[in-house]
Scaffold this motif. Structure first.
Motif, PDB file in Angstrom:
ATOM      1  N   MET A  84      -8.072 -11.697  -8.796  1.00  0.00           N
ATOM      2  CA  MET A  84      -6.678 -11.365  -8.511  1.00  0.00           C
ATOM      3  C   MET A  84      -5.942 -12.654  -8.187  1.00  0.00           C
ATOM      4  SD  MET A  84      -5.056  -8.774  -5.665  1.00  0.00           S
ATOM      5  CE  MET A  84      -6.189  -9.388  -4.423  1.00  0.00           C
ATOM      6  N   ALA A  85      -4.842 -12.893  -8.876  1.00  0.00           N
ATOM      7  CA  ALA A  85      -4.052 -14.101  -8.636  1.00  0.00           C
ATOM      8  C   ALA A  85      -3.434 -14.057  -7.245  1.00  0.00           C
ATOM      9  CB  ALA A  85      -2.954 -14.220  -9.695  1.00  0.00           C
ATOM     10  N   LEU A 141       5.733  -8.283  -6.018  1.00  0.00           N
ATOM     11  CA  LEU A 141       4.715  -9.001  -5.259  1.00  0.00           C
ATOM     12  C   LEU A 141       3.514  -8.065  -5.094  1.00  0.00           C
ATOM     13  CD1 LEU A 141       5.413 -11.047  -1.980  1.00  0.00           C
ATOM     14  CD2 LEU A 141       3.179 -10.282  -2.731  1.00  0.00           C
ATOM     15  N   ARG A 142       2.388  -8.449  -5.682  1.00  0.00           N
ATOM     16  CA  ARG A 142       1.197  -7.600  -5.627  1.00  0.00           C
ATOM     17  C   ARG A 142       0.450  -7.851  -4.321  1.00  0.00           C
ATOM     18  NH1 ARG A 142      -1.884  -7.441 -10.926  1.00  0.00           N
ATOM     19  NH2 ARG A 142      -1.829  -9.690 -10.660  1.00  0.00           N
ATOM     20  N   VAL A 143       0.263  -6.794  -3.553  1.00  0.00           N
ATOM     21  CA  VAL A 143      -0.440  -6.930  -2.267  1.00  0.00           C
ATOM     22  C   VAL A 143      -1.927  -6.596  -2.402  1.00  0.00           C
ATOM     23  CG1 VAL A 143       1.675  -6.462  -0.997  1.00  0.00           C
ATOM     24  CG2 VAL A 143       0.092  -4.579  -1.455  1.00  0.00           C
ATOM     25  N   ALA A 144      -2.287  -5.843  -3.438  1.00  0.00           N
ATOM     26  CA  ALA A 144      -3.690  -5.496  -3.677  1.00  0.00           C
ATOM     27  C   ALA A 144      -3.837  -5.112  -5.139  1.00  0.00           C
ATOM     28  CB  ALA A 144      -4.139  -4.348  -2.783  1.00  0.00           C
ATOM     29  N   GLU A 145      -5.065  -5.146  -5.626  1.00  0.00           N
ATOM     30  CA  GLU A 145      -5.378  -4.765  -7.003  1.00  0.00           C
ATOM     31  C   GLU A 145      -6.487  -3.732  -6.961  1.00  0.00           C
ATOM     32  OE1 GLU A 145      -4.876  -4.012  -9.958  1.00  0.00           O
ATOM     33  OE2 GLU A 145      -4.666  -5.946 -10.954  1.00  0.00           O
ATOM     34  N   GLY A 172     -10.915  -1.925 -11.572  1.00  0.00           N
ATOM     35  CA  GLY A 172     -11.885  -2.133 -10.506  1.00  0.00           C
ATOM     36  C   GLY A 172     -11.483  -1.499  -9.188  1.00  0.00           C
ATOM     37  N   ASN A 173     -12.288  -1.760  -8.172  1.00  0.00           N
ATOM     38  CA  ASN A 173     -12.036  -1.210  -6.842  1.00  0.00           C
ATOM     39  C   ASN A 173     -10.951  -2.011  -6.127  1.00  0.00           C
ATOM     40  OD1 ASN A 173     -13.921   0.857  -7.052  1.00  0.00           O
ATOM     41  ND2 ASN A 173     -15.589  -0.430  -6.315  1.00  0.00           N
ATOM     42  N   GLN A 174     -10.429  -1.415  -5.042  1.00  0.00           N
ATOM     43  CA  GLN A 174      -9.339  -2.072  -4.319  1.00  0.00           C
ATOM     44  C   GLN A 174      -9.794  -3.392  -3.716  1.00  0.00           C
ATOM     45  OE1 GLN A 174      -6.467   0.077  -1.811  1.00  0.00           O
ATOM     46  NE2 GLN A 174      -6.998  -1.322  -0.141  1.00  0.00           N
ATOM     47  N   ARG A 175      -8.948  -4.402  -3.880  1.00  0.00           N
ATOM     48  CA  ARG A 175      -9.152  -5.685  -3.217  1.00  0.00           C
ATOM     49  C   ARG A 175      -7.789  -6.200  -2.770  1.00  0.00           C
ATOM     50  NH1 ARG A 175     -10.120  -5.183  -8.522  1.00  0.00           N
ATOM     51  NH2 ARG A 175      -9.324  -6.756  -9.983  1.00  0.00           N
ATOM     52  N   THR A 224      -0.166   2.114   0.723  1.00  0.00           N
ATOM     53  CA  THR A 224      -0.442   2.529   2.097  1.00  0.00           C
ATOM     54  C   THR A 224      -1.905   2.283   2.490  1.00  0.00           C
ATOM     55  OG1 THR A 224      -0.298   4.721   1.064  1.00  0.00           O
ATOM     56  CG2 THR A 224       1.374   4.170   2.679  1.00  0.00           C
ATOM     57  N   ASN A 225      -2.779   2.016   1.527  1.00  0.00           N
ATOM     58  CA  ASN A 225      -4.170   1.653   1.833  1.00  0.00           C
ATOM     59  C   ASN A 225      -4.344   0.137   1.958  1.00  0.00           C
ATOM     60  OD1 ASN A 225      -5.056   4.247   1.890  1.00  0.00           O
ATOM     61  ND2 ASN A 225      -6.482   4.085   0.187  1.00  0.00           N
ATOM     62  N   TYR A 226      -3.235  -0.601   1.874  1.00  0.00           N
ATOM     63  CA  TYR A 226      -3.324  -2.058   1.920  1.00  0.00           C
ATOM     64  C   TYR A 226      -4.172  -2.517   3.112  1.00  0.00           C
ATOM     65  CZ  TYR A 226      -2.481  -6.765   3.271  1.00  0.00           C
ATOM     66  OH  TYR A 226      -2.718  -8.055   3.674  1.00  0.00           O
TER      67      TYR A 226
END
Length: 440
Positions: free
Chosen positions: A130-131, A148-152, A168-171, A201-203
């Motif tokens: 993730m960049a 602005l991406r806070v998670a992928e 993929g899974n959350q990161r 909201t899962n950030y």
């Protein structure tokens, strides 16, 4: 450097895909490649594809075929590349390379290998990259707005969705990393930052052991940017802490995008969203009570396998009762890698389309009423386009997110990429009309 080829990107899909495109462009520009928005002038065209539903894949395929017919050298990236890594290179001889969703940071190396005559397949089985704020980025949005991406990725396994399979899974990124990038964007003159991930909201859950959205919003409140908007806020994650942060941080807009998907507990359970069933009403009422000025947007899927007339009637009643500001309705799309693909009681396409059209007809007068309530108010509008001939601007108020909601048509003096006060004088189902109202 002068001999390096010219590159264009054909961007398809969501804003998460857009950020990947922007990082690829940034990396290529840094490496000395000429980037051109005009595909006709490019030696190579990177097609950043979407594969979320069948309609998106069809659009991606049409784009690939058109470019192949124009004799372009094609690099296929994005979700469709991840999804069909084996077939695409076989079926499209014009494709010189294919790059997965976790490999876009290798674009310069992939291009160099393709230039040397290799047909490149660079697709990680499990996307993990993730960049962040250190990765070069060439923004493609209007100057005044940035995503602005806070998670992928995503840890949920909804029965209809292939996103975890593709991304993929959350990161999550750290709060410090996100705030640094937000400040960089503010320094570039960005007026609105839109926070995105699969489940905002899962950030932080994967990184900190618990969701940290409230803490992130408070940290972003210290960044000198007028508007911060949040997408994909799952209702169960809107805890009192998060609601307090939305209410108390001045630059966080009270705009909540709630991807509810349905209202009936039976369908939510079949969708493998049991955490959501039975809590929607209470949470929505709590939001309205805590943030009376909240702008609520949601999306629904109609025609999920097993959806009866009674289930659909429940959804219609739900939409009437809660009077959302904005509603998007999609027909169910069966995806082979998902459990919903083989569920019994699949709904005929014509029935799904009838239900979609009916639900949108139910929502239209609600949207019209919400917009009409703005007439006479003075609201802040971010100016994004201008028409020199009519001396008219097009912008958005806090009510509207880019591309998915309406716009505000503005007459009067203003400047692009600035936020101006506008008196709303008229409205329709989707848009507002106003005049700049500078104080005397």
């Amino acid at each position: 450097m002068g001999n390096k080829p010219t590159i264009a990107i054909s961007h398809l899909g969501c804003e998460k895909n857009r950020i990947d495109s922007e990082h690829m462009l940034g990396l290529l520009a840094k490496a000395g490649y000429r980037v051109d928005a005009n595909e006709d002038l490019a030696d190579y065209v990177i097609v950043n594809t979407c594969s979320f539903i069948q309609a998106a894949r069809e659009e991606s395929v049409r784009t690939l075929v058109e470019l192949a017919e124009a004799d372009k050298k094609i690099i296929i990236s994005g979700c469709m590349a991840q999804h069909f890594r084996e077939q695409l290179l076989e079926e499209l001889p014009e494709a010189v390379a294919i790059i997965g969703t976790g490999d876009y940071h290798k674009i310069v190396e992939v291009l160099e290998r393709a230039e040397a005559g290799e047909r490149v397949k660079e697709v990680s089985d499990r996307p993990t990259y993730m960049a962040d704020e250190t990765t070069p980025r060439y923004r493609t949005t209007n100057e005044g707005v940035a995503y602005l991406r806070v998670a992928e990725g995503c840890d949920y396994r909804c029965a209809f969705c292939i996103i975890p399979h593709l991304r993929g899974n959350q990161r999550s990124r750290s709060i410090e990393s996100i705030v640094t990038e937000a400040q960089q964007l503010a320094d570039q003159g960005v007026q609105e930052i839109i926070l995105i991930s699969q489940i905002t909201t899962n950030y932080g859950l994967d990184l900190y052991g618990e969701p940290k959205l409230a803490e992130l919003l408070r940290a972003l409140g210290k960044v000198d940017v007028p508007w911060i908007r949040m997408h994909y806020a799952y209702p169960t994650g809107l805890t009192p802490k998060v609601i307090d942060a939305i209410r108390e941080v001045p630059n966080v807009l009270p705009y909540l995008d709630l991807p509810l998907q349905h209202s009936h507990q039976d369908i939510l359970k079949a969708m493998n969203r049991p955490w959501q069933g039975g809590v929607n009403d209470a949470i929505i009422e709590r939001i309205k009570t805590s943030i009376p000025e909240a702008i609520l947007r949601t999306t629904f899927i109609v025609g999920f396998p097993g959806e009866t007339d009674e289930h659909f009637a429940h959804l219609v009643d739900f939409v009437k009762r809660h009077e959302f500001d904005h509603v998007g309705v999609f027909t169910f799309s069966p995806e082979e890698e998902t459990p919903a693909y083989s569920m019994p009681n699949q709904i005929p396409q014509e029935v799904m389309e009838e239900r979609r059209d009916l639900l949108m007809q139910v929502q239209q007068p609600i949207s019209e009423k919400k917009n009409r309530a703005c007439v006479g108010q003075i609201v802040e509008v971010l100016i994004e386009q201008e028409n020199p001939e009519t001396i008219e601007f097009i912008g958005r108020s806090a009510r509207f997110s880019p591309e998915v909601d309406g716009v505000v048509y503005v007459r009067g003096e203003g400047a692009l990429n600035s936020i101006v006060p506008v008196k709303i004088i008229d409205s329709d189902i989707y848009d507002l009309y106003g005049e700049v109202a500078w104080e005397e």
